[in-house]
Design a protein around this motif. Structure first.
Motif, PDB file in Angstrom:
ATOM      1  N   LEU A   1       0.898  -1.240  -0.037  1.00 31.93           N
ATOM      2  CA  LEU A   1      -0.025   0.033   0.043  1.00 31.93           C
ATOM      3  C   LEU A   1       0.899   1.194  -0.015  1.00 31.93           C
ATOM      4  CD1 LEU A   1      -2.502  -1.051   2.564  1.00 31.93           C
ATOM      5  CD2 LEU A   1      -2.858  -0.710   0.375  1.00 31.93           C
ATOM      6  N   ASN A   2       0.354   2.301  -0.573  1.00 35.37           N
ATOM      7  CA  ASN A   2       0.951   3.539  -0.884  1.00 35.37           C
ATOM      8  C   ASN A   2       0.729   4.294   0.378  1.00 35.37           C
ATOM      9  OD1 ASN A   2      -1.180   4.745  -1.728  1.00 35.37           O
ATOM     10  ND2 ASN A   2      -0.527   4.646  -3.741  1.00 35.37           N
ATOM     11  N   ARG A   3       1.304   5.567   0.370  1.00 33.31           N
ATOM     12  CA  ARG A   3       0.909   6.416   1.373  1.00 33.31           C
ATOM     13  C   ARG A   3      -0.529   6.843   1.588  1.00 33.31           C
ATOM     14  NH1 ARG A   3       4.002  10.784   4.255  1.00 33.31           N
ATOM     15  NH2 ARG A   3       2.885  12.347   4.806  1.00 33.31           N
ATOM     16  N   ARG A   4      -0.904   7.085   0.205  1.00 36.67           N
ATOM     17  CA  ARG A   4      -2.574   7.540   0.178  1.00 36.67           C
ATOM     18  C   ARG A   4      -3.409   6.373   0.837  1.00 36.67           C
ATOM     19  NH1 ARG A   4      -5.122   9.124  -5.425  1.00 36.67           N
ATOM     20  NH2 ARG A   4      -7.187   9.532  -4.838  1.00 36.67           N
ATOM     21  N   ALA A   5      -3.154   5.280   0.367  1.00 34.65           N
ATOM     22  CA  ALA A   5      -4.075   3.923   0.621  1.00 34.65           C
ATOM     23  C   ALA A   5      -3.969   3.879   2.361  1.00 34.65           C
ATOM     24  CB  ALA A   5      -3.526   2.812  -0.114  1.00 34.65           C
ATOM     25  N   LEU A   6      -2.634   4.095   2.739  1.00 32.77           N
ATOM     26  CA  LEU A   6      -2.647   4.020   4.343  1.00 32.77           C
ATOM     27  C   LEU A   6      -3.326   4.807   4.955  1.00 32.77           C
ATOM     28  CD1 LEU A   6      -1.388   2.400   6.829  1.00 32.77           C
ATOM     29  CD2 LEU A   6       0.517   4.167   6.520  1.00 32.77           C
ATOM     30  N   LEU A   7      -3.250   6.286   4.447  1.00 32.61           N
ATOM     31  CA  LEU A   7      -3.933   7.236   5.186  1.00 32.61           C
ATOM     32  C   LEU A   7      -5.659   7.036   5.200  1.00 32.61           C
ATOM     33  CD1 LEU A   7      -1.589  10.426   4.161  1.00 32.61           C
ATOM     34  CD2 LEU A   7      -1.703   8.928   6.405  1.00 32.61           C
ATOM     35  N   ASN A   8      -5.936   6.644   3.856  1.00 30.60           N
ATOM     36  CA  ASN A   8      -7.482   6.103   3.814  1.00 30.60           C
ATOM     37  C   ASN A   8      -7.914   5.320   4.775  1.00 30.60           C
ATOM     38  OD1 ASN A   8      -7.689   8.093   1.709  1.00 30.60           O
ATOM     39  ND2 ASN A   8      -7.205   6.746   0.116  1.00 30.60           N
ATOM     40  N   ARG A   9      -6.997   4.349   5.247  1.00 30.36           N
ATOM     41  CA  ARG A   9      -7.505   3.396   6.106  1.00 30.36           C
ATOM     42  C   ARG A   9      -7.215   3.599   7.439  1.00 30.36           C
ATOM     43  NH1 ARG A   9      -5.773  -2.455   3.028  1.00 30.36           N
ATOM     44  NH2 ARG A   9      -6.591  -1.783   1.083  1.00 30.36           N
ATOM     45  N   VAL A  10      -6.480   4.499   7.836  1.00 30.48           N
ATOM     46  CA  VAL A  10      -6.229   4.903   9.253  1.00 30.48           C
ATOM     47  C   VAL A  10      -7.562   5.112   9.988  1.00 30.48           C
ATOM     48  CG1 VAL A  10      -5.182   6.631  10.687  1.00 30.48           C
ATOM     49  CG2 VAL A  10      -3.848   5.647   8.738  1.00 30.48           C
TER      50      VAL A  10
ATOM     51  N   LEU B   1       4.210 -10.746   8.979  1.00 31.23           N
ATOM     52  CA  LEU B   1       3.212  -9.731   9.496  1.00 31.23           C
ATOM     53  C   LEU B   1       1.990 -10.794  10.096  1.00 31.23           C
ATOM     54  CD1 LEU B   1       2.529  -6.962   7.372  1.00 31.23           C
ATOM     55  CD2 LEU B   1       3.540  -6.933   9.120  1.00 31.23           C
ATOM     56  N   ARG B   2       1.350 -10.493  11.172  1.00 26.34           N
ATOM     57  CA  ARG B   2       0.263 -11.140  11.629  1.00 26.34           C
ATOM     58  C   ARG B   2      -1.314 -10.877  10.711  1.00 26.34           C
ATOM     59  NH1 ARG B   2       0.109  -8.931  17.571  1.00 26.34           N
ATOM     60  NH2 ARG B   2       0.255  -7.088  16.212  1.00 26.34           N
ATOM     61  N   THR B   3      -2.060 -11.708  10.940  1.00 27.58           N
ATOM     62  CA  THR B   3      -3.334 -11.263  10.464  1.00 27.58           C
ATOM     63  C   THR B   3      -3.897  -9.986  11.087  1.00 27.58           C
ATOM     64  OG1 THR B   3      -3.771 -13.709   9.854  1.00 27.58           O
ATOM     65  CG2 THR B   3      -5.736 -12.123   9.934  1.00 27.58           C
ATOM     66  N   GLY B   4      -4.110  -9.271  10.156  1.00 33.18           N
ATOM     67  CA  GLY B   4      -4.920  -7.931  10.537  1.00 33.18           C
ATOM     68  C   GLY B   4      -3.699  -6.784  10.708  1.00 33.18           C
ATOM     69  N   ASP B   5      -2.469  -7.305  10.357  1.00 29.19           N
ATOM     70  CA  ASP B   5      -1.415  -6.210  10.274  1.00 29.19           C
ATOM     71  C   ASP B   5      -1.726  -5.533   9.000  1.00 29.19           C
ATOM     72  OD1 ASP B   5      -0.716  -6.488  12.960  1.00 29.19           O
ATOM     73  OD2 ASP B   5       0.897  -7.896  12.328  1.00 29.19           O
ATOM     74  N   THR B   6      -1.164  -4.355   8.770  1.00 25.43           N
ATOM     75  CA  THR B   6      -1.019  -3.507   7.477  1.00 25.43           C
ATOM     76  C   THR B   6       0.328  -3.190   7.457  1.00 25.43           C
ATOM     77  OG1 THR B   6      -3.226  -2.971   7.537  1.00 25.43           O
ATOM     78  CG2 THR B   6      -1.979  -1.745   6.149  1.00 25.43           C
ATOM     79  N   LEU B   7       0.889  -3.316   6.199  1.00 26.51           N
ATOM     80  CA  LEU B   7       2.128  -2.746   5.453  1.00 26.51           C
ATOM     81  C   LEU B   7       2.133  -1.837   4.577  1.00 26.51           C
ATOM     82  CD1 LEU B   7       5.448  -2.836   6.115  1.00 26.51           C
ATOM     83  CD2 LEU B   7       5.448  -4.899   4.547  1.00 26.51           C
ATOM     84  N   ALA B   8       2.816  -0.775   4.467  1.00 30.51           N
ATOM     85  CA  ALA B   8       2.694   0.251   3.414  1.00 30.51           C
ATOM     86  C   ALA B   8       4.070   0.954   3.400  1.00 30.51           C
ATOM     87  CB  ALA B   8       1.747   1.309   3.807  1.00 30.51           C
ATOM     88  N   ARG B   9       4.241   1.512   2.006  1.00 30.21           N
ATOM     89  CA  ARG B   9       5.564   2.306   1.899  1.00 30.21           C
ATOM     90  C   ARG B   9       4.959   3.801   1.520  1.00 30.21           C
ATOM     91  NH1 ARG B   9       9.146   2.295  -3.780  1.00 30.21           N
ATOM     92  NH2 ARG B   9      10.810   3.624  -2.897  1.00 30.21           N
ATOM     93  N   ILE B  10       5.431   4.437   2.190  1.00 33.25           N
ATOM     94  CA  ILE B  10       4.933   5.835   2.690  1.00 33.25           C
ATOM     95  C   ILE B  10       5.989   6.801   1.778  1.00 33.25           C
ATOM     96  CG2 ILE B  10       3.700   5.700   4.797  1.00 33.25           C
ATOM     97  CD1 ILE B  10       6.108   7.216   6.077  1.00 33.25           C
ATOM     98  N   GLY B  11       7.075   6.313   1.121  1.00 33.32           N
ATOM     99  CA  GLY B  11       7.939   7.159   0.300  1.00 33.32           C
ATOM    100  C   GLY B  11       9.213   7.135   0.598  1.00 33.32           C
ATOM    101  N   GLY B  12      10.159   7.460  -0.542  1.00 35.94           N
ATOM    102  CA  GLY B  12      11.631   7.065  -0.457  1.00 35.94           C
ATOM    103  C   GLY B  12      11.957   5.767  -0.187  1.00 35.94           C
ATOM    104  N   GLU B  13      12.474   5.559   0.978  1.00 37.46           N
ATOM    105  CA  GLU B  13      12.653   4.126   1.381  1.00 37.46           C
ATOM    106  C   GLU B  13      11.794   3.234   2.136  1.00 37.46           C
ATOM    107  OE1 GLU B  13      16.470   4.381   3.403  1.00 37.46           O
ATOM    108  OE2 GLU B  13      17.770   5.497   1.793  1.00 37.46           O
TER     109      GLU B  13
END
Length: 495
Positions: free
Chosen positions: A423-432, A483-495
Motif C-alpha cells: 500500500l502507498n501513503r495515500r491508501a494507508l491514510l485512507n485506512r487509518v 506480519l500477523r493477520t490484521g497487520d498492515t504494511l505500506a510504503r509511505i515514500g523514499g525508502e
C-alpha cells in the motif's frame, strides 16, 4: 373499488365461446325449423299417398256404376258381354278396397270412421245385389223400377264412399292444416267425376223409365248439372293455380273441351230430345258419354299425383336446407375452433414464452433461447426486438464487467506502490480512520512502526538503482511474510 383483471387469452376464449353459443343457437334454430318443415312435408306426402289409396277405392266404386248401368240396360244379346265387363270392373273395385284396407290397417279406428267403413261395404254389397237382380231379368220383363232401384243403390254405395273420404280428409286436415288446399282440390276433382257419372246415370234412367217418371230424373239431372258447374267454377278449373304444372293446365283445358263442350252437351241433348219416347238406347248414350269423362278421371289422378310430388319436393327442399344449415353451423364452429387453435399457437403461446423470456432476461439470464415456431409476424417482431435488447444488455454487461476490472486495476494502481506491491501513503491514510474506529470499538491498542533501510544510498550508488529496487522489493517481501493477520504494511515514500 376493485378491478377484475382478465388475461387476453381468457377474453379470446370467452369471445369464441360466446360466438359458438350464438352460432349454435342460430344454427340450431335453423336446423330445428328445417327439420320440422321436412318432417311436416314428408309426413304430408305420406298422408297424401295413403289418402290416394282411399281415393282410388272411392273412384272405383263410382266408376263401377258405368258398367252396372250398361249391364242393367243391355239387351239379351248384349247381356253376357256386359256382365263380363261388370265382373272385371267389380274385381278392380275389390282390389282397390283391399289396398285401402291394408294401407289404413290399424288406423281410422274411431267409432265414426269404423261405422263409415262398415256402411260402405254393406251399401256396396246391397247395390251389387240390386244391379244383379235387374241385369239378370230378361230384357222384355225388366222393369224400369228395378233398374232405377239398382242405380240408386249404387248411388248410395258411392255416397258411403264419399262420406268415408270426407271423414278421412277431415282427420288429415285437422292434423295437418297445411294440406287443406291440396285435399280440398283432390276432393273436388273426385266429386266432379262422381257427379259427372251421376248425371249420365240420371239420363240413362230417364231413357228407360216410363214417360211419367222422366220429370223426376230430369230434375235430378239438372240439380247434378248445377253441382258440376259449381265445382268447376269455384275449384276444379283453378287447379293449375294451386298446382302450376303443365299437365294440370292441359287437363283442365281437356275437361272443358271433352266434358263441358262434349259429353255434357250430348247428355243434355239426350234428355231433351230422347227421354220422352226413349228413342236412344242407354248403351248408345253410354258409348258416346263415357269417353268424355276420361279427362276428368285423368285430372283427378294427376291432382293427387302432383300433390304428393309437390310435398316430396318441399320435403327435399327442407332436407337440403336442413343439411345446409347443419353444415354451415358445423363449418362456423370448426372455423371458430381453428381460429382458437391458431391464436393459441401463433399468439398466446408465444406471448407466454415471451413473458418467460422477459423474466429470464430481467433476472440476468442472457442466454439466447430457441425461438418458437409458427408464431404470428407481429409476435415475431417482438421476439426480434427482445433479441436486440438481449444483445444490447449482454454487450452492456460485458462493458460493465470490463469497467469494473479497469476500476479495480486503477484502484490498485492508485493504492499500491508499483515497485514493492505494498500500500502507498495515500491508501494507508485512507485506512487509518477505519483502523482507529475499530480499535476504539473493540478496545484494542494500535502500534505504528516507521522505519527505513540504513545505508540504502550506498547500495544505489555502488550497485545502481536496479539493484536498489530489488533490495526494496526483497525487504518488502520479508516484512510482509512476517506480519500477523490484521497487520498492515505500506510504503509511505523514499525508502
Amino acid at each position: 373499488m376493485g378491478f377484475v383483471v382478465f388475461r387476453i387469452q381468457h377474453l379470446q376464449w370467452m369471445g369464441i365461446a360466446a360466438a359458438s353459443i350464438g352460432c349454435l343457437l342460430l344454427g340450431g334454430t335453423a336446423v330445428l325449423n328445417n327439420l320440422s318443415d321436412y318432417q311436416r312435408h314428408n309426413h304430408g306426402a305420406l298422408e297424401l299417398a295413403r289418402f290416394s289409396t282411399l281415393l282410388e277405392a272411392v273412384n272405383a266404386i263410382s266408376a263401377e256404376r258405368g258398367p252396372a248401368n250398361s249391364a242393367m240396360g243391355a239387351t239379351d244379346e248384349e247381356a253376357a258381354t256386359r256382365r263380363t265387363e261388370l265382373a272385371a270392373k267389380r274385381a278392380e273395385t275389390d282390389a282397390a278396397l283391399r289396398r285401402m284396407e291394408a294401407t289404413f290397417e290399424g288406423t281410422l279406428t274411431d267409432a265414426e270412421c269404423s261405422a263409415a267403413r262398415a256402411q260402405l261395404h254393406a251399401d256396396l254389397a246391397n247395390g251389387r245385389r240390386e244391379v244383379d237382380l235387374a241385369a239378370s231379368t230378361a230384357f222384355d220383363y225388366r222393369e224400369p223400377y228395378g233398374v232405377a232401384r239398382g242405380v240408386m243403390a249404387m248411388f248410395t254405395a258411392a255416397d258411403a264412399a264419399t262420406k268415408l273420404r270426407d271423414l278421412v280428409s277431415g282427420h288429415i286436415m285437422s292434423e295437418m292444416p297445411s294440406l287443406a288446399g291440396e285435399l280440398m282440390l283432390v276432393n273436388s276433382t273426385s266429386m266432379l267425376r262422381d257427379q259427372e257419372g251421376r248425371l249420365g246415370s240420371f239420363v240413362v234412367m230417364a231413357l228407360v223409365a216410363p214417360p211419367e217418371w222422366d220429370q223426376t230424373y230430369l230434375q235430378r239431372m239438372h240439380a247434378t248439372d248445377g253441382i258440376i258447374r259449381s265445382l268447376w267454377s269455384t275449384s276444379v278449373s283453378q287447379a293449375d293455380k294451386l298446382l302450376p304444372e303443365p299437365e294440370i293446365t292441359d287437363l283442365v283445358q281437356a275437361v272443358q273441351r271433352d266434358f263441358f263442350d262434349g259429353a255434357l252437351v250430348l247428355a243434355l241433348d239426350a234428355a231433351e230430345n230422347h227421354s220422352a219416347d226413349n228413342s236412344l238406347t242407354p248403351a248408345a248414350l253410354t258409348a258416346d258419354y263415357v269417353p268424355g269423362l276420361r279427362s276428368s278421371e285423368l285430372l283427378r289422378t294427376a291432382v293427387i299425383t302432383h300433390s304428393v310430388a309437390a310435398m316430396n319436393r318441399k320435403a327435399e327442399t327442407s332436407l337440403r336446407a336442413l343439411i345446409s344449415a347443419a353444415l354451415l353451423t358445423g363449418g362456423i364452429l370448426a372455423v371458430l375452433v381453428i381460429v382458437a387453435i391458431v391464436f393459441r399457437r401463433t399468439l398466446f403461446s408465444p406471448l407466454m414464452r415471451l413473458h418467460d423470456d422477459v423474466l429470464a432476461l430481467a433476472s440476468g439470464n442472457h442466454r439466447q433461447p430457441t425461438p418458437p415456431q409458427g408464431m404470428a409476424r407481429e409476435v415475431g417482431n417482438i421476439f426480434n426486438g427482445l433479441d436486440v435488447l438481449r444483445q444490447n444488455l449482454t454487450e452492456k454487461q460485458l462493458l460493465e464487467e470490463e469497467q469494473r476490472r479497469l476500476n479495480r486495476r486503477l484502484r490498485r494502481l492508485a493504492e499500491t506502490d508499483t515497485l514493492t506491491g505494498l500500500l502507498n501513503r495515500r491508501a494507508l491514510l485512507n485506512r487509518v480512520d477505519a483502523m482507529f474506529r475499530r480499535a476504539d470499538r473493540i478496545g484494542e491498542s494500535l502500534a505504528v512502526v516507521l522505519f527505513d533501510i540504513d545505508h540504502f544510498k550506498v547500495v544505489n550508488d555502488t550497485h545502481g538503482h536496479a539493484v536498489g529496487d530489488e533490495v526494496l522489493s526483497g525487504v518488502a517481501r520479508l516484512i510482509d511474510g512476517a506480519l500477523r493477520t490484521g497487520d498492515t504494511l505500506a510504503r509511505i515514500g523514499g525508502e
